[in-house]
Write an enzyme that holds these catalytic residues in place. Structure first.
Site, PDB file in Angstrom:
ATOM      1  N   LYS A 201      13.433  -0.241 -15.610  1.00 52.09           N
ATOM      2  CA  LYS A 201      12.400  -1.030 -16.065  1.00 52.09           C
ATOM      3  C   LYS A 201      12.698  -2.143 -17.079  1.00 52.09           C
ATOM      4  O   LYS A 201      13.417  -1.815 -17.818  1.00 52.09           O
ATOM      5  CB  LYS A 201      11.450  -0.021 -16.588  1.00 52.09           C
ATOM      6  N   HIS A 259      13.131  10.913 -17.047  1.00 52.71           N
ATOM      7  CA  HIS A 259      12.666   9.777 -17.893  1.00 52.71           C
ATOM      8  C   HIS A 259      12.231   9.698 -18.919  1.00 52.71           C
ATOM      9  O   HIS A 259      12.657   8.736 -19.737  1.00 52.71           O
ATOM     10  CB  HIS A 259      11.080   9.510 -16.932  1.00 52.71           C
ATOM     11  N   LYS A 361      -3.539   4.990 -16.955  1.00 50.52           N
ATOM     12  CA  LYS A 361      -2.188   4.844 -16.778  1.00 50.52           C
ATOM     13  C   LYS A 361      -1.621   4.091 -18.284  1.00 50.52           C
ATOM     14  O   LYS A 361      -1.892   2.909 -18.361  1.00 50.52           O
ATOM     15  CB  LYS A 361      -1.844   4.186 -15.715  1.00 50.52           C
TER      16      LYS A 361
HETATM   17  C1  BG6 Z   1       8.765   9.456 -10.258  1.00 46.61           C
HETATM   18  C2  BG6 Z   1       7.903  11.223 -10.419  1.00 46.61           C
HETATM   19  O1  BG6 Z   1      10.228   9.891 -10.746  1.00 46.61           O
HETATM   20  O2  BG6 Z   1       8.075   8.794 -11.324  1.00 46.61           O
HETATM   21  C3  BG6 Z   1       6.554  10.603  -9.950  1.00 46.61           C
HETATM   22  O3  BG6 Z   1       8.455  11.835  -9.349  1.00 46.61           O
HETATM   23  C4  BG6 Z   1       6.075   9.791 -10.847  1.00 46.61           C
HETATM   24  O4  BG6 Z   1       5.708  11.940 -10.079  1.00 46.61           O
HETATM   25  C5  BG6 Z   1       6.916   8.507 -11.154  1.00 46.61           C
HETATM   26  O5  BG6 Z   1       4.619   9.511 -10.658  1.00 46.61           O
HETATM   27  C6  BG6 Z   1       6.283   7.665 -12.245  1.00 46.61           C
HETATM   28  O6  BG6 Z   1       7.149   6.194 -12.090  1.00 46.61           O
HETATM   29  P1  BG6 Z   1       6.354   4.911 -12.085  1.00 46.61           P
HETATM   30  O7  BG6 Z   1       7.561   3.760 -12.050  1.00 46.61           O
HETATM   31  O8  BG6 Z   1       5.455   4.777 -10.962  1.00 46.61           O
HETATM   32  O9  BG6 Z   1       5.556   5.170 -13.550  1.00 46.61           O
END
Ligand code: BG6
Length: 507
Positions: A201, A259, A361
């Protein structure tokens, strides 16, 4: 240096084009290929960043021809981005398909795949460089690695071979180690690219640039000036039809082990010597090693969403999602307090929280600074969030926000918190930054491992979360569901910070 960074330039900076190669996608008919890989490949092709010559070979069970694969991929890419007829024509001419079963006894379809790779190389004069991307459910990884080994596809007398593996890499430390050992039978660590898409990102890469290319904050980036660090990744979405995966995964394996811990490392790491894979990944592993083992009963809060309302839309509770057990103990929310026991961070708590079906979000990393040692102005203590804080916002509206105290215009010294906001869209004129997969696919082709997780990092991350997972699995939560969809998570998550006389911050 990985990327050419041009001071003051608007728009995208040019990157280094990878060597001509063939990309083989396992699971080419699946969701990840449609949603992420193919749109990302088309975007980088459109920006002239893909090598030439180049070929993509999709491998999956569906009885598709090259033509069906191209049509399916066109549909997938068009659903996400605008497609130019002429450039699609050129791009799709590089897409090929081989039908095969990953687990076929005798591995005959891997031999067919090997022939398809040779044919694509010979027809377009592509050097013998091959990148394998495993976009399949993780249970297929060992079989595919065996197929690559048995068929000779993993060998490279000429050119390079690399393998990209999607998360989850294992389901605990033990299985991650076993998978690692398995991979080492066919590939060396320098050939293995474990994806954590958060590292691709833009804002996450910018956290590094912000810290290590600017002198202003680094002198105060330590326990003397920083009170606490907060990492929040809130999602509005639920499990999106992935019940089978999520029921056995839960929030710690899905989001925290990878993450959120990567984000923590970006904040906490020491300045690397160089921006390269060795220096940067050594520093991030050191951060994990410095994290104090924590007590799941004291430092961790779990949650599971019940029915509720997300932005005016009714949302079912987790236990009512299709495919989820009505008595499921799977957590969809976690809040954790961690300590990094080293010279820089001693005494500074790191609070992490993430959840599905939250009110909005938002993914943010906030550094809250200590108060000024002596405040000569009268401060209205009834106002919340008066501290200085620096926030890296990953989504939505990527940016950096600095909160500080200012005097409100008027005849009195009346102070209030204000914010300076830098939005990437304004600064660089880019409405939507490139997707994480665009960088990561290019980096895989360039042989650049800096933004991929190393084996020892993955194992150390599992070692941190495994005890909490075991504790939570062994002691079912008596209060699930404990937060309504569309809220900010369970009460206990606020209480975790209240115990320390702190609160969760929102930029
Ligand atoms: C993924 C998870 O690795 O990351 C998902 O498995 C999650 O559950 C997603 O929704 C979130 O990533 P982003 O980039 O959509 O925020």
């Amino acid at each position: 240096m990985k990327q050419v960074i041009q001071a003051g330039c608007k728009g995208y900076a040019p990157g280094r084009t990878p060597q001509p190669c063939t990309l083989v996608i396992f699971g080419a008919s699946g969701d990840l290929t449609r949603r992420e890989l193919m749109p990302a490949l088309y975007q980088i092709f459109s920006r002239d960043l893909l090598p030439d010559p180049f070929a993509v070979i999709g491998f999956a069970r569906r009885p598709w021809t090259d033509e069906t694969f191209r049509e399916e991929m066109k549909r997938a890419v068009s659903a996400r981005t605008s497609v130019n007829a002429e450039s699609w024509q050129t791009f799709s001419g590089r897409l090929f398909f081989t039908q095969g079963d990953f687990a076929e006894p005798g591995f005959e379809s891997y031999r067919q795949l090997r022939d398809a790779v040779s044919k694509a190389q010979n027809n377009a004069n592509i050097p013998k460089n091959v990148l394998f991307h495993l976009a399949t459910p993780p249970e297929h990884y060992p079989t595919i690695v065996t197929g690559l080994k048995v068929s000779g596809l993993a060998d490279s007398e000429a050119g390079w071979r690399r393998i990209v593996i999607e998360k989850p890499f294992g389901t605990n430390r033990e299985s991650a180690c076993a998978l690692h050992q398995y991979l080492l039978q066919a590939f060396k660590e320098e050939q293995i690219y474990r994806i954590d898409h958060f590292l691709g990102k833009e804002t996450v890469q910018n956290m590094l640039v912000f810290r290590f290319a600017n002198p202003s904050f680094e002198p105060i980036w330590n326990r003397n000036y920083i009170d606490n660090v907060q990492i929040s990744v809130a999602e509005e979405i639920g499990i999106e039809g992935r019940a089978a995966f999520y029921e056995s995964t839960g929030v710690l394996r899905d989001m925290v082990q990878n993450h959120l811990l990567q984000l923590l490392c970006m904040v906490a790491m020491e300045p690397p010597l160089h921006f390269d894979a060795l220096s940067l990944r050594n520093e991030t592993v050191d951060v994990l090693r410095a994290i104090r083992p924590f007590d799941p009963a004291v430092d961790a809060v779990r949650g599971q969403y019940g029915p509720g309302d997300v932005r005016g839309n009714g949302a079912a509770g987790y236990r009512n999602e299709k495919g989820v057990s009505s008595s499921s103990n799977t957590p969809t929310f976690a809040a954790l307090r961690m300590r990094v026991d080293n010279w820089r961070w001693a005494g500074v708590p790191f609070y992490l929280r993430t959840g599905k079906r939250m009110s909005r979000k938002r993914a943010e990393v906030t550094i809250e600074f200590k108060p000024t040692p002596h405040l000569m102005f009268p401060l209205d203590t009834s106002r919340p969030q008066q501290s200085n804080a620096l926030t890296f916002r990953l989504q939505p509206e990527e940016g950096i926000i600095q909160r500080f105290i200012a005097k409100q215009p008027g005849p009195e010294i009346c102070m209030q918190p204000v914010s300076m906001t830098l939005l990437y869209a304004d600064a660089f004129g880019i409405e939507k930054p490139p997707s994480a997969y665009e960088w990561l696919l290019l980096d895989g082709m360039r042989g650049e491992q800096t933004l991929f997780a190393r084996g020892d990092w993955v194992e150390a991350a599992w070692a941190l979360v495994d005890p909490v997972i075991s504790h939570w699995e062994a002691t079912p939560a008596p209060d699930f569901p404990n937060y309504p969809a569309g809220s900010d998570g369970p009460e206990a998550a606020s209480a975790l910070l209240k115990k320390d006389a702190r609160e969760w911050l929102n930029a």
